[in-house]
Design an enzyme around this catalytic site. Structure first.
Site, PDB file in Angstrom:
ATOM      1  N   LYS A 208     -99.324  30.536  64.562  1.00 32.92           N
ATOM      2  CA  LYS A 208    -100.125  31.088  65.649  1.00 32.92           C
ATOM      3  C   LYS A 208    -101.198  32.059  65.128  1.00 32.92           C
ATOM      4  CE  LYS A 208     -97.391  33.619  68.029  1.00 32.92           C
ATOM      5  NZ  LYS A 208     -97.571  35.047  67.789  1.00 32.92           N
TER       6      LYS A 208
ATOM      7  N   ARG B  28     -96.091  37.501  76.540  1.00 34.09           N
ATOM      8  CA  ARG B  28     -94.832  37.005  75.978  1.00 34.09           C
ATOM      9  C   ARG B  28     -93.737  36.954  77.026  1.00 34.09           C
ATOM     10  NH1 ARG B  28     -95.832  38.494  70.315  1.00 34.09           N
ATOM     11  NH2 ARG B  28     -94.162  37.740  68.997  1.00 34.09           N
TER      12      ARG B  28
ATOM     13  N   ARG C 238     -91.998  32.922  53.408  1.00 38.45           N
ATOM     14  CA  ARG C 238     -93.196  33.767  53.442  1.00 38.45           C
ATOM     15  C   ARG C 238     -92.836  35.184  52.970  1.00 38.45           C
ATOM     16  NH1 ARG C 238     -95.976  34.117  59.232  1.00 38.45           N
ATOM     17  NH2 ARG C 238     -94.424  35.706  59.636  1.00 38.45           N
TER      18      ARG C 238
ATOM     19  N   ARG D 126     -93.000  42.460  56.124  1.00 40.68           N
ATOM     20  CA  ARG D 126     -92.790  43.009  57.462  1.00 40.68           C
ATOM     21  C   ARG D 126     -91.343  43.414  57.662  1.00 40.68           C
ATOM     22  NH1 ARG D 126     -95.547  39.101  61.856  1.00 40.68           N
ATOM     23  NH2 ARG D 126     -93.653  39.687  62.961  1.00 40.68           N
TER      24      ARG D 126
ATOM     25  N   ARG E  67     -85.894  37.324  67.069  1.00 39.09           N
ATOM     26  CA  ARG E  67     -87.265  36.968  67.496  1.00 39.09           C
ATOM     27  C   ARG E  67     -87.287  35.558  68.085  1.00 39.09           C
ATOM     28  NH1 ARG E  67     -89.964  38.249  61.993  1.00 39.09           N
ATOM     29  NH2 ARG E  67     -91.803  37.157  62.756  1.00 39.09           N
TER      30      ARG E  67
HETATM   31  P1  ADP Z   1     -94.153  36.941  65.550  1.00 40.96           P
HETATM   32  O1  ADP Z   1     -94.361  36.557  64.123  1.00 40.96           O
HETATM   33  O2  ADP Z   1     -92.688  37.129  65.862  1.00 40.96           O
HETATM   34  O3  ADP Z   1     -94.855  36.045  66.537  1.00 40.96           O
HETATM   35  P2  ADP Z   1     -95.877  39.305  66.219  1.00 40.96           P
HETATM   36  O4  ADP Z   1     -96.612  39.888  65.077  1.00 40.96           O
HETATM   37  O5  ADP Z   1     -96.661  38.596  67.261  1.00 40.96           O
HETATM   38  O6  ADP Z   1     -94.711  38.419  65.610  1.00 40.96           O
HETATM   39  O7  ADP Z   1     -95.028  40.469  66.950  1.00 40.96           O
HETATM   40  C1  ADP Z   1     -94.135  41.293  66.224  1.00 40.96           C
HETATM   41  C2  ADP Z   1     -93.286  42.130  67.173  1.00 40.96           C
HETATM   42  O8  ADP Z   1     -94.135  42.974  67.972  1.00 40.96           O
HETATM   43  C3  ADP Z   1     -92.459  41.362  68.205  1.00 40.96           C
HETATM   44  O9  ADP Z   1     -91.224  40.907  67.686  1.00 40.96           O
HETATM   45  C4  ADP Z   1     -92.279  42.419  69.291  1.00 40.96           C
HETATM   46  O10 ADP Z   1     -91.313  43.377  68.936  1.00 40.96           O
HETATM   47  C5  ADP Z   1     -93.626  43.110  69.292  1.00 40.96           C
HETATM   48  N1  ADP Z   1     -94.574  42.468  70.231  1.00 40.96           N
HETATM   49  C6  ADP Z   1     -95.757  41.857  69.926  1.00 40.96           C
HETATM   50  N2  ADP Z   1     -96.365  41.407  71.027  1.00 40.96           N
HETATM   51  C7  ADP Z   1     -95.551  41.715  72.067  1.00 40.96           C
HETATM   52  C8  ADP Z   1     -95.605  41.506  73.467  1.00 40.96           C
HETATM   53  N3  ADP Z   1     -96.638  40.850  74.021  1.00 40.96           N
HETATM   54  N4  ADP Z   1     -94.594  41.980  74.232  1.00 40.96           N
HETATM   55  C9  ADP Z   1     -93.553  42.628  73.701  1.00 40.96           C
HETATM   56  N5  ADP Z   1     -93.428  42.852  72.381  1.00 40.96           N
HETATM   57  C10 ADP Z   1     -94.404  42.409  71.565  1.00 40.96           C
END
Ligand code: ADP
Length: 211
Positions: A13, A88, A127, A139, A150
């Site tokens: 994504k 989300r 990764r 991370r 997740r």
């Molecule tokens: P991923 O690789 O899991 O898609 P992201 O970088 O998009 O990771 O998000 C990392 C973390 O940030 C999520 O696991 C969550 O804790 C938080 N997060 C990001 N976007 C949202 C959202 N829209 N609503 C709630 N939590 C979020």
């Protein structure tokens, strides 16, 4: 063009959002990046989000909605944006609708990257291993435990969004297991088939690039 990119962790994504943003010359708005920056800077949002993020859980809707509401009103997002990691939850999707509606705006498309869950765990753990061995930072939530959470959060809270957006007729599902360039082409084709011809030239350009 105002787009949302949906997909589980490890689905590519972020990569596709970056490519789309470059080609369409609109900003990529990643809530994950914004929240990680807030955690690193130790802001009040960051302090509230940190523990949930490390466990792999979603942070509260109101926290993220506030960040996004503020960000999409910045001048660079006036002509469009790609939301990466937001919404989300169905509540976040409704909040986004309200934010856009009060400004007479709407979403042009929602792209869902479909990926077999079995490959995701391997992809992300690899990764993280590669990042570690090349001395890059890993991370805090790229651990097996947090990753499982997740994926569960995605299945439970985010996947239902596909039904929500399918009902509004703007969902485009793309096979995320194709090579990265193919995924990019598929996204442009899907957008081109249903939205304004603004992406037509770009879709041709993407198809002509070497595989
Ligand atoms: P991923 O690789 O899991 O898609 P992201 O970088 O998009 O990771 O998000 C990392 C973390 O940030 C999520 O696991 C969550 O804790 C938080 N997060 C990001 N976007 C949202 C959202 N829209 N609503 C709630 N939590 C979020």
């Amino acid at each position: 063009m105002r787009l949302v990119l949906l997909g589980p962790p490890g689905s590519g994504k972020g990569t596709q959002a970056t490519r789309l943003a470059q080609r369409l010359a609109i900003p990529q708005l990643s809530t994950g990046d914004m929240l990680r920056a807030a955690v690193a800077a130790g802001t009040s949002t960051g302090r509230k989000a940190k523990a949930a993020m490390e466990r792999g859980e979603l942070v509260p809707d109101e926290l993220v909605v506030a960040i996004v509401a503020d960000r999409i009103m910045q001048p660079d997002a006036r002509n469009g944006f790609i939301l990466d990691g937001f919404p989300r939850t169905v509540a976040q999707a409704q909040a986004l609708n309200d934010i856009l509606l009060t400004r007479g705006l709407n979403l042009d498309g929602v792209i869902e990257l479909k990926v077999d869950e079995k490959v995701l765990l391997d992809r992300i753990l690899n990764r993280a291993r590669e990042a570690k061995s090349s001395g890059q930072s890993v991370r805090a939530d790229d651990t097996e435990g947090a990753l499982k959470v997740r994926l569960e959060e995605y299945r439970r809270l985010t996947e239902p969004l596909t039904g929500y957006y399918r009902a509004s007729g703007i969902l485009k599902s793309i096979d995320g297991l194709q090579p990265m360039n193919k995924v990019e082409i598929s996204i442009f084709e899907a957008l081109n088939a249903s939205t304004r011809p603004v992406t037509a030239a770009t879709a041709r350009e993407v198809r002509q690039q070497p595989a």
